[in-house]
Design a protein around this motif. Structure first.
Motif, mmCIF file in Angstrom:
data_model
loop_
_atom_site.group_PDB
_atom_site.id
_atom_site.type_symbol
_atom_site.label_atom_id
_atom_site.label_comp_id
_atom_site.label_asym_id
_atom_site.label_seq_id
_atom_site.Cartn_x
_atom_site.Cartn_y
_atom_site.Cartn_z
ATOM 1 N N MET A 10 7.785 3.504 -3.590
ATOM 2 C CA MET A 10 9.065 2.946 -3.161
ATOM 3 C C MET A 10 9.987 2.837 -4.368
ATOM 4 O O MET A 10 9.591 2.336 -5.409
ATOM 5 N N THR A 11 11.209 3.301 -4.222
ATOM 6 C CA THR A 11 12.177 3.235 -5.306
ATOM 7 C C THR A 11 13.483 2.668 -4.798
ATOM 8 O O THR A 11 13.752 2.623 -3.603
ATOM 9 N N ASN A 12 14.310 2.229 -5.721
ATOM 10 C CA ASN A 12 15.645 1.737 -5.408
ATOM 11 C C ASN A 12 16.599 2.384 -6.394
ATOM 12 O O ASN A 12 16.502 2.157 -7.596
ATOM 13 N N ASN A 13 17.474 3.249 -5.880
ATOM 14 C CA ASN A 13 18.380 4.004 -6.745
ATOM 15 C C ASN A 13 17.614 4.818 -7.782
ATOM 16 O O ASN A 13 18.009 4.931 -8.936
ATOM 17 N N GLY A 14 16.466 5.349 -7.347
ATOM 18 C CA GLY A 14 15.684 6.197 -8.220
ATOM 19 C C GLY A 14 14.766 5.464 -9.170
ATOM 20 O O GLY A 14 13.986 6.099 -9.879
ATOM 21 N N GLU A 15 14.821 4.136 -9.194
ATOM 22 C CA GLU A 15 13.965 3.369 -10.096
ATOM 23 C C GLU A 15 12.684 2.943 -9.376
ATOM 24 O O GLU A 15 12.748 2.394 -8.282
ATOM 25 N N PRO A 16 11.519 3.193 -9.981
ATOM 26 C CA PRO A 16 10.255 2.809 -9.336
ATOM 27 C C PRO A 16 10.110 1.296 -9.254
ATOM 28 O O PRO A 16 10.662 0.554 -10.072
ATOM 29 N N LYS A 17 9.353 0.844 -8.272
ATOM 30 C CA LYS A 17 9.102 -0.575 -8.044
ATOM 31 C C LYS A 17 7.609 -0.871 -8.091
ATOM 32 O O LYS A 17 6.776 0.017 -7.878
ATOM 33 N N THR A 18 7.272 -2.100 -8.364
ATOM 34 C CA THR A 18 5.893 -2.565 -8.297
ATOM 35 C C THR A 18 5.638 -3.041 -6.870
ATOM 36 O O THR A 18 6.374 -3.894 -6.353
ATOM 37 N N LEU A 19 4.611 -2.501 -6.230
ATOM 38 C CA LEU A 19 4.384 -2.751 -4.805
ATOM 39 C C LEU A 19 3.050 -3.440 -4.556
ATOM 40 O O LEU A 19 2.062 -3.171 -5.253
ATOM 41 N N LEU A 20 3.031 -4.302 -3.554
ATOM 42 C CA LEU A 20 1.791 -4.889 -3.058
ATOM 43 C C LEU A 20 1.665 -4.576 -1.577
ATOM 44 O O LEU A 20 2.598 -4.833 -0.805
ATOM 45 N N THR A 21 0.537 -4.016 -1.193
ATOM 46 C CA THR A 21 0.215 -3.810 0.216
ATOM 47 C C THR A 21 -0.926 -4.736 0.591
ATOM 48 O O THR A 21 -2.002 -4.695 -0.029
ATOM 49 N N PHE A 22 -0.689 -5.585 1.588
ATOM 50 C CA PHE A 22 -1.748 -6.433 2.123
ATOM 51 C C PHE A 22 -2.460 -5.608 3.190
ATOM 52 O O PHE A 22 -2.033 -5.540 4.333
ATOM 53 N N ILE A 23 -3.544 -4.958 2.813
ATOM 54 C CA ILE A 23 -4.244 -4.056 3.714
ATOM 55 C C ILE A 23 -4.809 -4.818 4.898
ATOM 56 O O ILE A 23 -4.700 -4.387 6.048
ATOM 57 N N GLY A 24 -5.403 -5.956 4.647
ATOM 58 C CA GLY A 24 -5.982 -6.782 5.704
ATOM 59 C C GLY A 24 -7.156 -7.576 5.182
ATOM 60 O O GLY A 24 -7.830 -7.174 4.231
ATOM 61 N N HIS A 25 -7.404 -8.733 5.799
ATOM 62 C CA HIS A 25 -8.480 -9.639 5.423
ATOM 63 C C HIS A 25 -8.285 -10.070 3.971
ATOM 64 O O HIS A 25 -7.361 -10.833 3.691
ATOM 65 N N ALA A 26 -9.112 -9.600 3.028
ATOM 66 C CA ALA A 26 -8.908 -9.912 1.614
ATOM 67 C C ALA A 26 -8.581 -8.667 0.805
ATOM 68 O O ALA A 26 -8.598 -8.707 -0.426
ATOM 69 N N SER A 27 -8.294 -7.579 1.491
ATOM 70 C CA SER A 27 -8.079 -6.285 0.835
ATOM 71 C C SER A 27 -6.616 -6.098 0.459
ATOM 72 O O SER A 27 -5.727 -6.225 1.302
ATOM 73 N N VAL A 28 -6.407 -5.768 -0.822
ATOM 74 C CA VAL A 28 -5.059 -5.689 -1.387
ATOM 75 C C VAL A 28 -4.935 -4.425 -2.234
ATOM 76 O O VAL A 28 -5.888 -4.030 -2.915
ATOM 77 N N LYS A 29 -3.767 -3.828 -2.187
ATOM 78 C CA LYS A 29 -3.457 -2.677 -3.038
ATOM 79 C C LYS A 29 -2.196 -2.985 -3.834
ATOM 80 O O LYS A 29 -1.199 -3.448 -3.274
ATOM 81 N N ILE A 30 -2.243 -2.757 -5.140
ATOM 82 C CA ILE A 30 -1.073 -2.940 -5.997
ATOM 83 C C ILE A 30 -0.779 -1.606 -6.671
ATOM 84 O O ILE A 30 -1.671 -0.997 -7.273
ATOM 85 N N THR A 31 0.469 -1.164 -6.561
ATOM 86 C CA THR A 31 0.896 0.078 -7.192
ATOM 87 C C THR A 31 1.911 -0.250 -8.271
ATOM 88 O O THR A 31 2.958 -0.848 -7.995
ATOM 89 N N ALA A 32 1.596 0.116 -9.509
ATOM 90 C CA ALA A 32 2.480 -0.155 -10.643
ATOM 91 C C ALA A 32 3.659 0.811 -10.647
ATOM 92 O O ALA A 32 3.664 1.838 -9.961
ATOM 93 N N LYS A 33 4.648 0.489 -11.424
ATOM 94 C CA LYS A 33 5.822 1.350 -11.532
ATOM 95 C C LYS A 33 5.467 2.746 -12.003
ATOM 96 O O LYS A 33 6.121 3.727 -11.630
ATOM 97 N N ASP A 34 4.427 2.843 -12.824
ATOM 98 C CA ASP A 34 4.035 4.156 -13.338
ATOM 99 C C ASP A 34 3.103 4.909 -12.385
ATOM 100 O O ASP A 34 2.597 5.984 -12.717
ATOM 101 N N GLY A 35 2.868 4.323 -11.200
ATOM 102 C CA GLY A 35 2.054 4.984 -10.198
ATOM 103 C C GLY A 35 0.584 4.640 -10.229
ATOM 104 O O GLY A 35 -0.177 5.068 -9.352
ATOM 105 N N THR A 36 0.130 3.868 -11.205
ATOM 106 C CA THR A 36 -1.268 3.451 -11.268
ATOM 107 C C THR A 36 -1.582 2.569 -10.067
ATOM 108 O O THR A 36 -0.822 1.656 -9.732
ATOM 109 N N VAL A 37 -2.722 2.828 -9.416
ATOM 110 C CA VAL A 37 -3.072 2.151 -8.164
ATOM 111 C C VAL A 37 -4.322 1.308 -8.361
ATOM 112 O O VAL A 37 -5.375 1.812 -8.773
ATOM 113 N N LEU A 38 -4.211 0.027 -8.047
ATOM 114 C CA LEU A 38 -5.316 -0.927 -8.151
ATOM 115 C C LEU A 38 -5.610 -1.505 -6.774
ATOM 116 O O LEU A 38 -4.696 -1.874 -6.031
#
Length: 206
Positions: free
Chosen positions: A1-29
């Protein structure tokens, strides 16, 4: 997800206790990526964190760890009573205590994840601990708490923990809601309350 071409830090609440965090540089945790209703196969991980070894927290077998990626579980995070740290790419990871009558202090952890200048506490499976008061000075941006009241604290106790820790935004998880009954998150009412739906993605830091 970007805003005016700038990357954003994202959190996806997958469900239950499962979480995904995507850094601005695309690294996925991922944290406790067990919840099955997600396309893990096409969303591989750079980092996988596991708070403990109950089935509803262990990584889904469809989730692939990229070559050279980091898997950091409670076994690596807690050794001989010492809580460890790890760094990978833009992420810094710190293990912290988690425990209750169903989860021994020696086999369960929570995590503080810092990325892109944003800090998030994932409590893992726990109830209120005296050590939570030590997190107050961390000035955390986000915190996620289990609220099921079966295996962990309930929503009221979780709200007390949120007030002790004082994160700017407090998110309930691990609900085990029953169809036709009120949502447990209705009783989770700390300052900065944010209830996320399963699968919802938000921009962190906004």
């Amino acid at each position: 997800m970007t805003n005016n071409g700038e990357p954003k830090t994202l959190l996806t609440f997958i469900g239950h206790a499962s979480v995904k965090i995507t850094a601005k540089d695309g690294t996925v945790l991922y944290i406790d990526p067990s919840y099955p209703e997600y396309d893990y196969k096409n969303n591989p991980a750079d980092i996988i964190l596991v708070t403990h070894e109950h089935d509803d927290h262990l990584p889904n077998p469809k989730l692939k760890l990229k070559d050279g990626g980091l898997k950091f579980t409670n076994r690596e995070a807690l050794r001989k009573g010492l809580y460890g740290t790890a760094e990978f790419g833009s992420f810094k990871i710190e293990a912290v205590p988690a425990a209750n009558s169903n989860h021994g202090i020696d086999c369960c952890v929570g995590y503080i994840v810092t990325v892109d200048g944003i800090s998030l506490y994932h409590a893992g499976d726990t109830s209120k601990l005296a050590s939570m008061a030590e997190l107050k000075d961390r000035n955390l941006d986000y915190a996620m708490f289990p609220i099921d009241g079966i295996y962990n604290m309930d929503a009221v106790e979780a709200a007390e923990c949120a007030e002790i820790i004082g994160a700017k935004v407090n998110i309930p998880m691990h609900e085990f809601d029953k169809e036709g009954e009120p949502r447990k998150s209705d009783k989770f009412n700390p300052e900065g309350r944010l209830v996320l739906e399963y699968g919802e993605t938000i921009v962190l830091g906004e």
